[in-house]
Scaffold this motif. Structure first.
Motif, short mmCIF file in Angstrom:
data_model
loop_
_atom_site.label_atom_id
_atom_site.label_comp_id
_atom_site.label_asym_id
_atom_site.label_seq_id
_atom_site.Cartn_x
_atom_site.Cartn_y
_atom_site.Cartn_z
N ASN A 147 -6.37 -0.66 9.17
CA ASN A 147 -7.28 -1.77 8.86
C ASN A 147 -8.63 -1.27 8.36
OD1 ASN A 147 -5.47 -3.81 9.41
ND2 ASN A 147 -6.07 -3.99 11.56
N LYS A 148 -9.07 -0.12 8.83
CA LYS A 148 -10.29 0.47 8.30
C LYS A 148 -10.14 0.78 6.81
CE LYS A 148 -12.25 2.72 12.41
NZ LYS A 148 -12.67 4.03 12.99
N VAL A 149 -8.96 1.26 6.44
CA VAL A 149 -8.69 1.55 5.03
C VAL A 149 -8.69 0.24 4.23
CG1 VAL A 149 -7.00 2.44 3.39
CG2 VAL A 149 -7.43 3.65 5.54
N ARG A 150 -8.04 -0.78 4.77
CA ARG A 150 -8.01 -2.07 4.07
C ARG A 150 -9.43 -2.61 3.87
NH1 ARG A 150 -2.70 -3.59 3.86
NH2 ARG A 150 -1.35 -3.08 5.62
N ARG B 107 6.34 -1.62 10.86
CA ARG B 107 5.90 -2.78 11.65
C ARG B 107 4.73 -3.51 10.97
NH1 ARG B 107 5.15 -0.67 17.75
NH2 ARG B 107 4.38 -2.82 17.98
N MET B 108 4.20 -2.93 9.89
CA MET B 108 3.07 -3.54 9.19
C MET B 108 3.51 -4.03 7.81
SD MET B 108 -0.08 -1.04 10.30
CE MET B 108 -1.29 -2.30 9.88
N ASP B 109 2.75 -4.94 7.26
CA ASP B 109 3.08 -5.50 5.95
C ASP B 109 2.63 -4.58 4.82
OD1 ASP B 109 4.11 -7.77 7.15
OD2 ASP B 109 2.17 -8.82 7.12
N MET C 203 0.85 -1.19 0.00
CA MET C 203 0.00 0.00 0.00
C MET C 203 0.89 1.24 0.00
SD MET C 203 -2.70 1.32 2.92
CE MET C 203 -3.62 -0.21 2.96
N LYS C 204 0.71 2.10 -0.99
CA LYS C 204 1.49 3.33 -1.07
C LYS C 204 0.85 4.39 -0.17
CE LYS C 204 3.39 2.57 -5.69
NZ LYS C 204 4.73 2.32 -5.15
#
Length: 226
Positions: free
Chosen positions: A109-112, A22-24, A1-2
């Motif tokens: 996570n809301k964005v995902r 720290r996130m993928d 994710m950019k």
């Protein structure tokens, strides 16, 4: 994710950078100059923008009006009173400084989740696929693309059809669930199954389908939507 983060405080950008690491799958560009940063956003169209609200004489709320379509917005600020302005601009979330990694992760996570919903709605909905159920003494074919949602009712299951009359069949919810492709339908409550592509918005307690129908989300099923 950019992603892009715009904040006139270098330490605030460092926090976001560390959290992204720290996130993928998060690539981050940072800017302390808000005017340079917003031009980069308009040119590169990132998936997610972290934007401070107050940067000297520059208002992040005003800059947010220049964000290109398709870029999700998360405001970051120490001034909680700006939250209302943020949500008026359809911000996905509002992070009040100083925020924890857990709170940051929740915003991402809301964005995902929002991206998933857009992807589901963009996929042609189950054209040509159908199931056959018994209605009284007849076999009735139902196009999967026509299903709005499915509701359990005592010993019956009621299948709500878009622009049509509901179909009532005497079978269990579990039996019907096995007939549906798991990638396209999700059980969100002991009494409800919905097509993924018809979900408009959702939370851990309820969801709204295209057209405005509201469906409860059971506590045991909330994780299936994430």
């Amino acid at each position: 994710m950019k992603c892009v983060a715009i904040d006139d405080e270098p330490m605030a950008l460092e926090v976001i950078k560390n959290f992204c690491n720290r996130m993928d799958d998060m690539e981050l560009d940072t800017f302390t100059n808000p005017l340079v940063g917003i031009e980069h956003v308009k040119r590169m169209r990132p998936t997610l923008l972290f934007l401070d609200v107050k940067m000297g004489e520059v208002s992040g709320v005003n800059l947010a009006r220049e964000i290109p379509q398709g870029t999700f917005l998360v405001f970051t600020t120490a001034y909680a009173q700006f939250a209302v302005d943020g949500f008026d601009l359809n911000a996905v979330d509002f992070l009040h400084k100083p925020f924890s990694f857990g709170r940051f992760e929740k915003a991402v996570n809301k964005v995902r989740q929002a991206i998933k919903l857009i992807n589901y709605s963009a996929v042609p909905p189950l054209e040509g696929e159908e199931i056959t159920v018994k209605v009284e003494y007849k076999n009735v074919k139902i196009a999967l693309s026509s299903i709005l949602y499915i509701q359990a009712m005592d010993n019956y299951v009621k299948i709500f059809i878009v622009d049509g009359k509901p179909v009532i069949t005497q079978m269990s919810m579990k039996s019907l669930e096995t007939m549906l492709p798991e990638s396209d339908f999700v059980r969100v409550h002991k009494s409800y199954i919905v097509p993924r592509h018809r979900i408009n918005t959702y939370s851990r307690s309820q969801l709204t389908l295209t057209g405005g129908t509201t469906i409860p989300v059971g506590r045991a099923y909330a994780g299936k939507l994430e």
